[in-house]
Structures are given as C-alpha cells and as structure tokens.
Design an enzyme around this catalytic site. Structure first.
Site, short mmCIF file in Angstrom:
data_model
loop_
_atom_site.label_atom_id
_atom_site.label_comp_id
_atom_site.label_asym_id
_atom_site.label_seq_id
_atom_site.Cartn_x
_atom_site.Cartn_y
_atom_site.Cartn_z
N ASN A 10 -5.50 -18.60 -70.16
CA ASN A 10 -5.78 -19.38 -68.95
C ASN A 10 -6.12 -18.40 -67.84
O ASN A 10 -5.23 -17.75 -67.29
CB ASN A 10 -4.55 -20.22 -68.58
CG ASN A 10 -4.74 -20.96 -67.27
OD1 ASN A 10 -5.86 -21.05 -66.75
ND2 ASN A 10 -3.65 -21.50 -66.73
N TRP A 11 -7.41 -18.28 -67.55
CA TRP A 11 -7.83 -17.31 -66.53
C TRP A 11 -7.52 -17.81 -65.12
O TRP A 11 -7.66 -17.07 -64.15
CB TRP A 11 -9.34 -17.05 -66.63
CG TRP A 11 -9.76 -16.30 -67.86
CD1 TRP A 11 -8.97 -15.86 -68.90
CD2 TRP A 11 -11.10 -15.88 -68.19
NE1 TRP A 11 -9.73 -15.21 -69.84
CE2 TRP A 11 -11.04 -15.21 -69.43
CE3 TRP A 11 -12.34 -16.03 -67.56
CZ2 TRP A 11 -12.17 -14.68 -70.05
CZ3 TRP A 11 -13.47 -15.50 -68.18
CH2 TRP A 11 -13.38 -14.83 -69.41
N LYS A 12 -7.17 -19.07 -64.98
CA LYS A 12 -6.97 -19.69 -63.66
C LYS A 12 -8.20 -19.41 -62.78
O LYS A 12 -9.32 -19.40 -63.30
CB LYS A 12 -5.69 -19.18 -63.00
CG LYS A 12 -4.49 -19.23 -63.94
CD LYS A 12 -3.20 -19.02 -63.25
CE LYS A 12 -2.10 -18.88 -64.28
NZ LYS A 12 -0.78 -18.97 -63.75
N HIS A 96 -0.89 -28.77 -66.22
CA HIS A 96 -0.37 -27.43 -65.86
C HIS A 96 0.49 -27.56 -64.60
O HIS A 96 0.18 -28.34 -63.70
CB HIS A 96 -1.54 -26.47 -65.61
CG HIS A 96 -1.09 -25.04 -65.54
ND1 HIS A 96 -0.51 -24.52 -64.41
CD2 HIS A 96 -1.11 -24.05 -66.45
CE1 HIS A 96 -0.20 -23.25 -64.64
NE2 HIS A 96 -0.55 -22.94 -65.87
N GLU A 98 0.78 -25.81 -62.07
CA GLU A 98 0.07 -25.59 -60.79
C GLU A 98 -0.67 -26.85 -60.36
O GLU A 98 -0.77 -27.16 -59.17
CB GLU A 98 -0.87 -24.37 -60.92
CG GLU A 98 -0.07 -23.08 -60.96
CD GLU A 98 -0.73 -21.94 -61.72
OE1 GLU A 98 -1.95 -21.96 -61.93
OE2 GLU A 98 0.01 -21.01 -62.11
N GLU A 168 6.03 -24.62 -70.66
CA GLU A 168 5.87 -23.56 -69.67
C GLU A 168 6.90 -23.75 -68.56
O GLU A 168 6.64 -24.48 -67.59
CB GLU A 168 4.47 -23.63 -69.06
CG GLU A 168 3.35 -23.44 -70.05
CD GLU A 168 2.12 -22.86 -69.36
OE1 GLU A 168 1.72 -21.77 -69.74
OE2 GLU A 168 1.61 -23.49 -68.43
N GLY A 174 3.85 -16.66 -64.07
CA GLY A 174 3.36 -15.70 -63.09
C GLY A 174 4.45 -14.94 -62.36
O GLY A 174 4.18 -14.28 -61.36
N SER A 214 4.70 -15.71 -68.43
CA SER A 214 4.86 -14.25 -68.45
C SER A 214 4.89 -13.66 -69.86
O SER A 214 5.65 -12.72 -70.12
CB SER A 214 6.10 -13.84 -67.64
OG SER A 214 5.92 -14.21 -66.28
N GLY A 235 -1.41 -16.52 -69.05
CA GLY A 235 -2.14 -16.39 -67.80
C GLY A 235 -2.49 -14.94 -67.53
O GLY A 235 -3.46 -14.41 -68.07
N GLY A 236 -1.68 -14.27 -66.73
CA GLY A 236 -1.98 -12.90 -66.26
C GLY A 236 -2.41 -11.95 -67.36
O GLY A 236 -3.41 -11.23 -67.21
C1 PEP Z 1 -0.04 -20.03 -67.22
O1 PEP Z 1 -0.70 -20.03 -66.20
O2 PEP Z 1 -0.14 -20.98 -67.99
C2 PEP Z 1 0.84 -18.89 -67.48
C3 PEP Z 1 1.67 -18.98 -68.47
O3 PEP Z 1 0.74 -17.80 -66.64
P1 PEP Z 1 1.45 -16.36 -66.82
O4 PEP Z 1 1.23 -15.93 -68.25
O5 PEP Z 1 0.75 -15.46 -65.86
O6 PEP Z 1 2.89 -16.54 -66.52
#
Ligand code: PEP
Length: 253
Positions: A10-12, A96, A98, A168, A174, A214, A235-236
């Site tokens: 997930n590049w957001k 999600h 967010e 999640e 994040g 994470s 994500g990251g």
């Molecule tokens: C996400 O945005 O779905 C996520 C899990 O982000 P991160 O890996 O950065 O915690």
C-alpha cells in the site's frame, strides 16, 4: 490448510510517477522465479493505468486503495469500483483505518464498497482493526467482530470466499510498533473463528487473513509463519524495493 499467501503493498499517497515506475521495475527484476505467493501493489490511483501496462506479463497484480460504490454520478473527486475494474485493476483495499478515521467511513459505507468491488469482479482486501485505547481496555475482539458483522457477514458463501481480510491494529500502522506474532495469531484465529461461525469451517479455511502494521523485512517471516497469518499488507516498507522483496520472500513459502 494450504492457503496461498499474499504480499500486498500500500503506497498510500507517496512517490512520484517516476519513482513508482522505478520501484515497479526493481520489484519485477528481483521477484523470485519460483513465486508461490500473490504479490499485489496499490499505488496512488493516478498511477494505475501506467502501472497496469508495466505489470503485463508479470505475476504482480494491480490494486486500488479505495473506491466509490456508485457506478457513476455526481461524486466529485471519487473513482468508482466499476471504473477501476474496467481498466484492469484486480484488487481493491476497503476500510483502511486511514479512510475510517480521516474520512469518517462507516461500517455501512464500507459494506457498500465491498459489494461494489465484488460486483465488479475485483477482490476486496477488507481492513479491520482496533485502536490502542480499545486494546488497552481489552475490547479489540468486540470491535473487530462488529466490523466483520456490519461490513462482511451479509455476503453469501461464494462471495466471502473471494474476500481477503487484513487485520491492521491501528496502533501498529506507520508507528514502527508491530503486533507480536502471538498478538497477531490470537486476533487472526479469532477472525477465523468468526468466519467459521458464520460460514462453516470449510469456507473459513479458504479465506486469507493478512496482517498489517509496521511489517518490515526483519519481522515478516515470524509473522507469516503463524498458522492463521496468510501474508501481509505493507505500507512504509513497500516503498523500498529491497525491503518489499524480502517481505515477498517471507511470504513465498
Ligand atoms: C498500511 O498502511 O496498511 C500499513 C500497514 O502501513 P505500515 O506498514 O507503514 O504500518
């Protein structure tokens, strides 16, 4: 039960078009020859058309990060599930945290999106998970149960089989704080128990439940080796080719 694992990126709202192109090229170049897992990439929507061309002939699957449930209409700024499907998008994230927190998306609205994604022959990656405050009060199971009941449990058996669930925990997204393998397994087993209660063991056993929050190259293997963890939503660490490739390696078992 042998479920095919998924490594989903997930590049957001990150990366320029050029950076995204380069990242995809590097991932394609480094993907293992013996790929046994699914690899899904969700870039910002504006990059999808170009990315779909880049992914042709590879095992990588394009995903949207969000969609609108209506087919078309006066919804300024939105993109419908039908539009994504028509350009060749295969998966769509939905619910999600967010989106839930920053854009006030309710379980009911997410349910409509799940329906639209399925109606348009895409696979929903249904995100759920509790806040830190809920976990500290030990209310995470009740919260996740309600998310599943209100957004997924209206589905028929053949529909739920197509859904991918992503647990999640909000406190892990994040933040650099990852759920322990035991915490992840405990919630995944609970989600599977809920799915079993609603749809029976055979169906529940087929549904992939990803962990997200994470994930990094150094914790992916231990998380993915838990019996009910079927890969990850990243994500990251998906913004860097070498870290995402090692997460793919961890899912490729
Ligand atoms: C996400 O945005 O779905 C996520 C899990 O982000 P991160 O890996 O950065 O915690």
């Amino acid at each position: 039960m042998n479920r095919k694992k998924i490594a989903a990126a997930n590049w957001k709202m990150n990366l320029s078009q050029d950076e995204g192109d380069q990242l995809i090229q590097d991932i394609i170049a480094g993907i293992p020859g013996n790929l046994a897992c699914e690899v899904v990439i969700a870039p910002p929507a504006i990059y999808l058309t170009q990315m779909i061309k880049q992914l042709e002939g590879t095992d990588l699957q394009p995903a949207a990060q969000n969609c609108h449930p209506e087919v078309s209409g006066a919804f300024t700024g939105e993109i419908s599930a039908a539009m994504f499907s028509r350009i060749g998008v295969k998966y769509c994230l939905v619910g999600h945290s967010e989106r839930r927190q920053l854009f006030d998306e309710s379980n009911q609205f997410i349910r409509e999106k799940v329906d639209a994604i399925l109606e348009n022959q895409m696979i929903p990656v249904f995100c759920c998970g509790e806040s830190l405050a809920l976990r500290q009060r030990n209310e995470q199971n009740d919260f996740v149960r309600l998310q599943l009941e209100e957004s997924l449990f209206h589905l028929e058996e053949e529909q739920i089989r197509k859904v991918v669930v992503a647990y999640e925990p909000i406190w892990a997204i994040g933040t650099g704080v990852t759920a322990s393998p035991e915490q992840a397994q405990e919630m995944h087993a609970f989600i599977r128990l809920m799915l079993t209660g609603r749809y029976g063991q055979t169906t529940s056993d087929t549904i992939r439940i990803l962990y997200g929050g994470s994930i990094k190259s150094d914790n992916a293997s231990i998380l993915f080796s838990q019996p009910d963890v079927d890969g990850g939503l990243v994500g990251g660490a998906s913004l860097n080719a070498s870290s995402f490739l090692s997460i793919i390696e961890a899912a490729n078992t």
